[in-house]
Design an enzyme around this catalytic site. Structure first.
Site, short mmCIF file in Angstrom:
data_model
loop_
_atom_site.label_atom_id
_atom_site.label_comp_id
_atom_site.label_asym_id
_atom_site.label_seq_id
_atom_site.Cartn_x
_atom_site.Cartn_y
_atom_site.Cartn_z
N ARG A 71 0.81 -1.23 0.00
CA ARG A 71 0.00 0.00 0.00
C ARG A 71 0.83 1.27 0.00
NH1 ARG A 71 -4.82 -1.38 3.94
NH2 ARG A 71 -3.09 -1.56 5.35
N ASP A 207 5.63 -23.34 6.10
CA ASP A 207 5.97 -23.46 7.52
C ASP A 207 7.49 -23.44 7.51
OD1 ASP A 207 6.91 -24.54 9.96
OD2 ASP A 207 4.93 -25.39 10.33
N HIS A 208 8.09 -22.34 7.95
CA HIS A 208 9.52 -22.19 7.69
C HIS A 208 10.36 -23.24 8.42
CE1 HIS A 208 9.57 -19.91 11.48
NE2 HIS A 208 10.87 -20.06 11.49
N GLU A 246 12.12 -20.21 23.32
CA GLU A 246 12.60 -18.93 22.82
C GLU A 246 12.97 -18.04 23.99
OE1 GLU A 246 10.74 -17.47 18.99
OE2 GLU A 246 9.02 -18.29 20.06
N HIS A 270 4.69 -25.47 13.73
CA HIS A 270 6.07 -25.97 13.79
C HIS A 270 6.18 -27.29 14.58
CE1 HIS A 270 6.63 -22.10 12.17
NE2 HIS A 270 6.84 -21.42 13.27
C1 BG6 Z 1 7.26 -17.90 14.02
C2 BG6 Z 1 6.48 -17.41 15.21
O1 BG6 Z 1 6.48 -18.74 13.22
O2 BG6 Z 1 8.39 -18.63 14.48
C3 BG6 Z 1 7.35 -16.57 16.12
O3 BG6 Z 1 5.38 -16.64 14.76
C4 BG6 Z 1 8.60 -17.33 16.50
O4 BG6 Z 1 6.63 -16.18 17.29
C5 BG6 Z 1 9.29 -17.88 15.26
O5 BG6 Z 1 9.45 -16.44 17.19
C6 BG6 Z 1 10.42 -18.78 15.64
O6 BG6 Z 1 11.15 -19.12 14.49
P1 BG6 Z 1 12.66 -19.55 14.60
O7 BG6 Z 1 13.04 -19.92 13.21
O8 BG6 Z 1 13.42 -18.39 15.14
O9 BG6 Z 1 12.68 -20.70 15.56
#
Ligand code: BG6
Length: 530
Positions: A71, A207-208, A246, A270
């Protein structure tokens, strides 16, 4: 183990011609990647640096075109300047002028606003031009880095503008970021609506975690080694623990987190993916459908926690102010965008049972939390103890031998991050005249075995999407099964909300609430300390 790994490292230096051949076939056809939400954080921190790293490694054909759409009004030049800074700040590979020059010529910006339906014509003409001048041949990837409520309206707009129909000679794909729905019902509805417009093979749910090297290695570890698979079942494994810890808090994402919470943010996607890979049956090949069929079968076998049992099968927590890694940090309720009376969970622990022949009687303990003492994602497989111990020890017992439960069980620790690697813990004799025994570790560390840095998860996933390989993306039914498990818990939690004064219940810098320790101790087990 060390010796074998040294050899493996040596083999890395001398490439196997067969594998080199495979690598060459991974060059995608030129395509245009349109990133919706291009002024957002994800684009700057992950997507553009990942695309740049791919370009720097020669993994992209020269015609690849990237169009940022958002935007904020911006010229191509302004967008390029912003993306250059993003690469300088966040890229895994340092910016090189020669690579940047080529990369920047394929970088464009299209001002686009969904609501007044502004900018679609400009976007279309940009894409047509790229087909003419850069050889993208109608191949397009639309990356939806937009809030969940924007997904369907955007998909609809693109479809009606004729941008999503693929032909026999070109592809049109959409990449959808999490969160994919907020419960089972909304995920079903989202899938149903998307399937009206797109075929499943056009949809890439990202989903990374699946793009992380150490997660892909779980598949290799399980299915390219003969020695572990025979032990990978209820007969030899006492239980499994999956931890995603985390040290960060919710940062500037308070508003999002108030809606999501730890269960939706981490467990539904995850952790469920890690569990599926860890517990699935061996696939007969590595094709997307075969691998995902096996994963979804595992998820289907997870016994849902009945809403009435949600409290006894889970622990919820929320962090108070405290100390993490030497810094004093505020509590969740003091974070920007968070209600001072919030009951949102920032920690969750749970126990799941899997009703199939492989896992019956072997529970999976899952936990995740923000503001825990350190960042650590790991899977711990705890094997059953020896049935009988012939060894005496420094602990005097009436029988003169150690009881089996005084001998530490074998552990296999799969470290997803950081310090990616695998540790096998077993018992060894302590040198000396007496028969004393204790646990020792056998270690595999990515860093010392492979002398090259792992690519970022987004690099792998973006490249796979360009190549049309959906193996590391979540299929509709996987997402739905993961929501089935999590929605039952959410329903139970909704029926039994925590008391106002029961939260916060752990200090930042602790391993979650005290209740989480008691929860696993009830079963005679302990959480593994990463
Ligand atoms: C994301 C979450 O999908 O994954 C975040 O929304 C989280 O809250 C993050 O911090 C963690 O990813 P990674 O790769 O740092 O473990």
């Amino acid at each position: 183990m060390t010796e074998v790994l040294t050899q493996a490292a040596a083999q890395e230096a001398e490439p196997n011609p067969l594998l080199e051949g495979l690598r060459l076939t991974r060059m995608p056809a030129p395509c245009a990647v349109v990133i919706f939400g291009a002024s957002g954080d994800l684009t700057q921190r992950k997507l553009i640096p990942a695309l740049y790293a791919l370009a720097a490694e020669g993994a992209l054909p020269p015609g690849v075109t990237i169009v940022g759409a958002a935007r904020t009004p911006m010229s191509d030049e302004q967008f390029r300047a912003a993306m250059r800074s993003a690469i300088e700040e966040h890229s895994r590979v340092p910016l090189r002028e020669d690579v940047w020059e080529g990369f920047a010529t394929g970088l464009f910006y299209a001002h686009f606003d969904l609501q007044p339906d502004d900018g679609l014509d400009l976007l279309k003409s940009r894409l047509d031009e790229s087909d003419r001048t850069r050889g993208t041949a109608g191949n397009r990837i639309f990356y939806f880095s937009v809030p969940p409520t924007g997904v369907l309206p955007l998909a609809d707009k693109l479809l009606h503008a004729g941008l999503c129909q693929q032909g026999p000679d070109n592809f049109r794909r959409v990449v959808i970021e999490k969160p994919f729905g907020r419960d089972l019902e909304s995920a079903l509805e989202l899938n149903r609506s998307l399937h009206e417009d797109f075929s499943e093979d056009q949809i890439y749910r990202i989903d990374h975690y699946l793009g992380k090297e150490s997660v892909q290695n779980l598949l290799v570890f399980r299915f390219a080694n003969g020695i572990f698979e025979p032990l990978w079942n209820r007969q030899y494994i006492d239980h499994v623990q999956i931890t995603v810890a985390e040290s960060l808090g919710v940062e500037n994402r308070g508003e999002y987190y108030e809606e999501a919470g730890a269960l939706r943010d981490i467990v539904q996607n995850h952790i469920m993916q890690l569990m599926a890979i860890l517990g699935m049956e061996p696939p007969s090949n590595f094709k997307a459908e075969t691998v995902r069929d096996e994963k979804v079968k595992l998820l289907r076998a997870v016994r849902p926690i009945h809403p009435d049992d949600a409290l006894s099968h889970t622990v919820r927590g929320q962090y108070a102010a405290g100390w993490v890694e030497g810094d004093h940090v505020p509590g969740y309720r003091e974070e920007p965008g968070v209600k001072p009376t919030s009951l949102r969970e920032t920690f969750v622990a749970m126990k799941l049972d899997i009703d199939n022949w492989r896992w019956a009687g072997t529970p999976f303990y899952l936990r995740t939390g923000k503001r825990l003492p350190k960042r650590a994602t790991e899977i711990v497989i705890q094997f059953r103890r020896v049935p009988h111990s012939p060894f005496g020890g420094h602990v005097a017992t009436p029988m003169g031998v150690l009881p089996p439960d005084a001998i530490d069980p074998n552990l296999l620790v799969l470290r997803i991050q950081p310090d990616e690697g695998i540790t096998l813990r077993f018992i060894a004799k302590v040198p000396g005249q007496a028969m004393r025994i204790r646990s020792v570790n056998m270690d595999f560390l990515y860093g010392s075995s492979f002398l090259k840095e792992s690519p970022d998860a987004y690099e792998r996933l973006l490249l796979d999407c360009m190549l049309g390989d959906a193996t590391l993306f979540a299929r509709a039914d996987e997402v739905e099964q993961a929501w089935r498990i999590c929605t039952a818990i959410l329903d139970g939690w909704r029926a039994h909300p925590p008391d106002q004064d029961s939260f916060p219940n752990y200090e930042a810098g602790a391993w979650g609430p005290e209740e989480a320790r008691a929860f696993i101790q009830r079963d005679g087990r302990e959480w593994h300390r990463p």
